[in-house]
Motif scaffolding. Structure first.
Motif, PDB file in Angstrom:
ATOM      1  N   SER A  37       0.619  -0.956   0.011  1.00 61.08           N
ATOM      2  CA  SER A  37       0.119   0.581  -0.289  1.00 61.08           C
ATOM      3  C   SER A  37       0.407   1.315  -0.278  1.00 61.08           C
ATOM      4  O   SER A  37       2.190   1.309   0.911  1.00 61.08           O
ATOM      5  N   VAL A  38       0.043   1.919  -0.900  1.00 65.39           N
ATOM      6  CA  VAL A  38       1.114   3.403  -0.274  1.00 65.39           C
ATOM      7  C   VAL A  38       1.138   4.427   0.454  1.00 65.39           C
ATOM      8  O   VAL A  38       2.068   4.863   1.130  1.00 65.39           O
ATOM      9  N   GLU A  39       0.255   4.338   1.189  1.00 62.46           N
ATOM     10  CA  GLU A  39      -0.223   4.735   2.418  1.00 62.46           C
ATOM     11  C   GLU A  39       0.735   4.077   3.471  1.00 62.46           C
ATOM     12  O   GLU A  39       1.148   4.589   4.803  1.00 62.46           O
ATOM     13  N   GLY A  40       1.131   2.563   3.272  1.00 63.34           N
ATOM     14  CA  GLY A  40       2.805   2.133   4.834  1.00 63.34           C
ATOM     15  C   GLY A  40       3.847   2.454   4.135  1.00 63.34           C
ATOM     16  O   GLY A  40       4.266   2.050   3.637  1.00 63.34           O
ATOM     17  N   ASP A  41       4.539   3.830   5.250  1.00 60.17           N
ATOM     18  CA  ASP A  41       5.691   3.356   5.190  1.00 60.17           C
ATOM     19  C   ASP A  41       6.633   2.148   5.465  1.00 60.17           C
ATOM     20  O   ASP A  41       7.846   2.764   4.644  1.00 60.17           O
ATOM     21  N   SER A  42       6.316   1.411   5.378  1.00 58.59           N
ATOM     22  CA  SER A  42       6.356  -0.302   6.010  1.00 58.59           C
ATOM     23  C   SER A  42       6.576  -1.096   5.054  1.00 58.59           C
ATOM     24  O   SER A  42       6.975  -1.935   5.082  1.00 58.59           O
ATOM     25  N   ASP A  43       4.990  -0.764   3.988  1.00 57.71           N
ATOM     26  CA  ASP A  43       4.993  -1.601   2.754  1.00 57.71           C
ATOM     27  C   ASP A  43       6.745  -1.485   2.218  1.00 57.71           C
ATOM     28  O   ASP A  43       6.243  -0.545   0.640  1.00 57.71           O
ATOM     29  N   VAL A  44       7.948  -2.154   2.315  1.00 53.33           N
ATOM     30  CA  VAL A  44       8.815  -1.755   1.465  1.00 53.33           C
ATOM     31  C   VAL A  44       9.386  -3.859   1.411  1.00 53.33           C
ATOM     32  O   VAL A  44       8.713  -4.644   1.747  1.00 53.33           O
ATOM     33  N   ILE A  45       9.749  -3.634   0.070  1.00 49.02           N
ATOM     34  CA  ILE A  45      11.252  -5.168  -0.102  1.00 49.02           C
ATOM     35  C   ILE A  45      12.262  -4.633   0.430  1.00 49.02           C
ATOM     36  O   ILE A  45      12.461  -3.692  -0.821  1.00 49.02           O
ATOM     37  N   THR A  46      13.007  -5.754   0.448  1.00 49.69           N
ATOM     38  CA  THR A  46      14.363  -5.238   0.833  1.00 49.69           C
ATOM     39  C   THR A  46      15.062  -6.460   0.189  1.00 49.69           C
ATOM     40  O   THR A  46      14.470  -7.751   0.136  1.00 49.69           O
ATOM     41  N   SER A  47      16.186  -6.034  -0.355  1.00 52.95           N
ATOM     42  CA  SER A  47      16.972  -6.619  -1.458  1.00 52.95           C
ATOM     43  C   SER A  47      17.748  -7.876   0.387  1.00 52.95           C
ATOM     44  O   SER A  47      17.427  -7.742   1.442  1.00 52.95           O
ATOM     45  N   PRO A  48      18.064  -8.895   0.926  1.00 52.30           N
ATOM     46  CA  PRO A  48      18.354 -10.185   1.268  1.00 52.30           C
ATOM     47  C   PRO A  48      19.910  -9.376   2.263  1.00 52.30           C
ATOM     48  O   PRO A  48      20.084  -9.132   3.229  1.00 52.30           O
ATOM     49  N   ASP A  49      21.001  -9.078   1.449  1.00 53.08           N
ATOM     50  CA  ASP A  49      21.656  -7.650   2.315  1.00 53.08           C
ATOM     51  C   ASP A  49      21.723  -6.545   2.234  1.00 53.08           C
ATOM     52  O   ASP A  49      22.293  -5.723   2.913  1.00 53.08           O
ATOM     53  N   ASN A  50      20.036  -6.473   2.307  1.00 49.15           N
ATOM     54  CA  ASN A  50      19.324  -5.233   2.330  1.00 49.15           C
ATOM     55  C   ASN A  50      20.340  -3.641   1.481  1.00 49.15           C
ATOM     56  O   ASN A  50      20.497  -2.343   2.296  1.00 49.15           O
ATOM     57  N   SER A  51      20.714  -4.207   1.072  1.00 48.32           N
ATOM     58  CA  SER A  51      21.220  -2.456  -0.622  1.00 48.32           C
ATOM     59  C   SER A  51      20.400  -1.693  -0.662  1.00 48.32           C
ATOM     60  O   SER A  51      20.642  -1.022  -1.543  1.00 48.32           O
TER      61      SER A  51
END
Length: 801
Positions: A37-51
């Protein structure tokens, strides 16, 4: 009896693990049927190494794009799905639907973007450590990847093929598609093009040269390129370049910037800043289309867009609109015209005709007789070359350009400064800031429907079969490259060694035979003669303790490695190992100017004037044209080397701290230079500008006229001691004011035996005296000095005494 409360808690925890946690900050994949959701600030996908991080990114007021950015540098977006169609900040979402398609929907349910995977068995979306967003099936096979659809950035191991383009942003802080692109042309050559509202124009590689003169080839139709994790870029058209900090363990990106330049950036983990480690064009004004129709790109000293006399800016907020004339030009009044001269200025392209041998009067008549001619370009390169122009695009002004443009204006149009090198309506060019980081702003894009936005290119997604074919081609190519690694690296290093590379201390110790033959010594360190493994003669500067600081050393290396001019000593590479700091330069055979000027083996007048004009070209380039605004701070005969033809090459220009234009570091904290050539600003603790080089240059050319050191002290009337320079200038001014006709003969080096050009000598003295004015504001710029010298360059044989 079991505790019912405990059972409820257990059931709650079990269910919570089964529900997709799309709000988790550590999410590294998105399952089919889930959404962000665009409204969820933490709605993200991160790479395994967090790069890398993938999610919704604010691109304006209540406007969002779905993109990928560097986690450590959140302002640096490397890919965006909907750059030209942002979605609302409320109610928008990114979903991986059960039919396998990844879809971006706006608040009203309309589709802003989607993948072409609805007929496939997509299981999940993942963000890889390379920054590649992929859709995989249950077997782990990639069915779609963002690497196949780049926006303005190429990442390491992201192959660039004939179906791709890197398209710049529209302007600084905007993600909308702009007018500059990197792409493979139909002749298999990788090029940069400006594709604007009115014209399209290729500008890199140099359009004045053919494919092979530019070091490319057009025979390989595979059209594929890649940037590896060492910072080496390889292309099928034989374009090869490397980062100045080449090596493993550095985050890099190749970006098509909004100002039309292609740059390779390296991330500094300590400062959190992106540093430019390579760029396609070191002179920003060589980019076409920057200043629109009739506009001129000038160095003043930073690049600016300007309007020529008789024209005014169309839209100060958008230089793509260029300049509009203040007059009407028609065939009915074509004979009632005048021409306004703009020195060192040209407009590329749109030539009505070309004449390689014609007088300026003949060229003028060609334009005057043609009502479609708006100006003519005339240059003297051994013979008069004439170009008449039907339109004025891609204008630029450069002290190194050997010609002039003559604008056609009605007689009644006022154009102040017609005889001067003045360009009006100057405004800062949309160019990168002195901070190498590309700043992503928050310019509104969501309400662009009411604006005139240009879709430069329409994206077309490859079919499933096409994607598989490209994947097979890429895999095979990478496999081939990997299994032929030694040969590839050998070829790569051969190319790098002929340009700019890192040397090991052992290499340079062997090349100089343990630093056996010393060529010279100065405040920055000693210079030794060496022979590289490829038999090139080099001069190796071993820097002293003052340059052991990592920050200072890297500032020097990163600057010098990108600067190239025929009158500057070329730097081949560097060494940085433990406490060792060394620089590797080309070897210049005829040593320095002082060895020839202040000895019995003195220079003739022709060579002296050649040195004066060549040195002026070098300093004008440093001050006005090169990648950074470089102040030399130690211009003296010892730092002017002479090649086999006695063409000057200025050395040590990278050893001074760079001036950050307009920034807090625009002053130098310590004095650098040589007594006798130092401008008064150093002693008066005033801010140091390019005018310190102008002062030193003035001393040097006066020494070339006089033939002796003017920095020495002399005794006057047996009592008072004063600098030879002060005495020399006083005598010149007195004799000149008194109208003594023989004053030149009395002050010019007597060793010349009268064999010198009176006009050139008088010009050098006049320039020299103006350059050493105590008030720096009264000193000329190096660009204006060069203009004056060029105008009397052909006088050496006309008035010898």
């Amino acid at each position: 009896m079991k505790n019912p409360t405990g059972s409820i808690i257990f059931l709650f925890l079990t269910v919570s693990f089964l529900i997709p946690h799309t709000n988790s900050k550590t999410l590294n994949h998105l399952k089919r049927g889930s959404s962000l959701s665009v409204e969820g600030d933490s709605d993200v996908i991160t790479s395994p190494d967090n790069s890398f991080t993938c999610g919704f990114y604010s691109v304006g007021t209540n406007a969002f794009g779905f993109g990928i950015w560097f986690t450590q540098s959140s302002k640096t977006v490397v890919w965006m799905a909907n750059r030209d169609k942002p979605v609302n900040g409320l109610g928008s979402s990114l979903s991986l639907r059960r039919d396998g398609a990844m879809v971006l929907t706006d608040v009203d349910g309309s589709m802003a973007w989607q993948t072409n995977t609805s007929s496939t068995d997509v299981d999940r979306a993942e963000l890889l450590e390379t920054g590649n967003l992929v859709l995989k099936n249950s077997s782990g096979n990639i069915l779609w990847q963002s690497f196949d659809f780049p926006t303005d950035t190429l990442l390491p191991f992201q192959t660039f093929t004939k179906s791709m383009k890197l398209i710049s942003g529209l302007r600084n802080g905007s993600f909308a598609s702009g007018y500059f692109s990197l792409y493979f042309d139909n002749d298999n050559v990788l090029r940069l093009i400006y594709d604007g509202p009115e014209i399209s124009s290729l500008y890199w590689p140099n359009p004045d040269l053919n494919v092979y003169q530019n070091g490319r080839t057009n025979y390989n139709s595979s059209r594929i390129a890649v940037l590896d994790d060492m910072g080496v870029f390889l292309s099928s058209d034989r374009l090869q370049f490397s980062a100045s900090d080449m090596g493993f363990g550095v985050k890099r990106r190749l970006t098509m910037d909004y100002d039309g330049n292609l740059r390779l950036y390296s991330f500094n983990n300590l400062t959190g800043v992106w540093l430019v480690s390579w760029e396609a064009l070191t002179q920003p004004c060589n980019v076409h289309g920057l200043c629109g129709r009739n506009g001129v790109c000038v160095y003043a000293p930073e690049p600016k867009c300007s309007c020529p006399p008789g024209y005014e800016v169309s839209d100060p907020s958008d230089w793509n609109q260029g300049c509009k004339p203040k007059f009407n030009l028609s065939c009915s009044n074509s004979r009632r015209m005048k021409f306004v001269e703009l020195p060192y200025t040209d407009y590329y392209g749109f030539d009505l005709n070309y004449n390689p041998s014609i007088s300026i009067q003949g060229c003028r008549k060609l334009c005057l007789d043609d009502c479609h001619c708006e100006a003519f370009s005339y240059r003297l390169t051994g013979q008069g070359v004439c170009y008449t122009k039907s339109a004025l695009f891609n204008g630029y002004q450069s002290p190194s350009f050997p010609g002039k443009i003559y604008l056609k204006l009605p007689m009644n149009v006022e154009a102040s400064g017609e005889s001067e090198q003045t360009i009006y309506n100057s405004s800062k060019l949309v160019c990168r800031s002195t901070d190498a980081e590309v700043v992503v702003g928050f310019t509104s894009m969501y309400d662009m429907a009411g604006k005139r936005a240009k879709w430069v290119y329409l994206y077309t997604f490859a079919s499933a079969i096409g994607a598989i074919e490209i994947l097979i081609l890429v895999t095979g190519w990478v496999f081939f490259r990997r299994h032929d690694l030694p040969a590839t690296l050998e070829d790569g290093y051969r190319v790098i060694s002929s340009q700019f590379r890192r040397f090991s201390y052992a290499e340079l110790k062997k090349a100089t035979k343990k630093f056996k033959e010393e060529l010279g010594r100065g405040g920055s360190g000693a210079v030794y003669k060496g022979v590289l493994a490829d038999e090139r003669l080099v001069a190796v500067k071993r820097l002293g303790d003052a340059f052991q600081g990592e920050e200072e050393f890297w500032a020097e290396v990163s600057t010098i490695g990108k600067i190239n001019h025929m009158n500057l000593v070329r730097m081949w590479g560097f060494c940085s190992e433990k406490r060792h700091r060394l620089l590797v330069y080309e070897y210049v055979v005829n040593s320095s100017l002082d060895k020839h000027l202040f000895s019995n083996n003195f220079l003739g007048w022709k060579e002296r004037f050649k040195v004066a004009i060549g040195t002026a070209k070098a300093l004008a380039y440093l001050h006005h044209e090169c990648l950074e605004w470089v102040i030399h701070c130690d211009v003296k005969p010892e730092n002017i080397l002479l090649d086999g033809d006695f063409e000057p090459k200025v050395a040590d220009f990278g050893l001074a701290k760079l001036s950050q234009r307009g920034g807090p570091d625009s002053e130098f904290s310590r004095i650098r230079g040589t007594k006798g050539y130092l401008a008064p600003e150093w002693a008066m603790n005033l801010p140091i500008t390019a005018k310190v080089d102008v002062y030193s240059y003035g001393v040097v050319i006066l020494e070339m006229v006089r033939g002796i050191r003017l920095s020495n002290w002399v005794v006057v009337d047996g009592e008072e001691a004063e600098a030879e320079l002060t005495r020399f200038v006083r005598i010149v001014k007195r004799k000149n004011q008194c109208g003594e006709e023989s004053w030149l003969e009395e002050i010019v080096d007597p060793r010349l035996g009268g064999q010198f050009s009176r006009n050139q000598a008088a010009t050098l003295v006049e320039i020299g005296v103006s350059c050493i004015e105590e008030d720096r504001n009264k000193r000329p710029t190096m660009a204006s000095v060069l203009q004056i010298l060029v105008e009397c360059e052909d006088d050496e044989s006309k008035d010898y005494t």
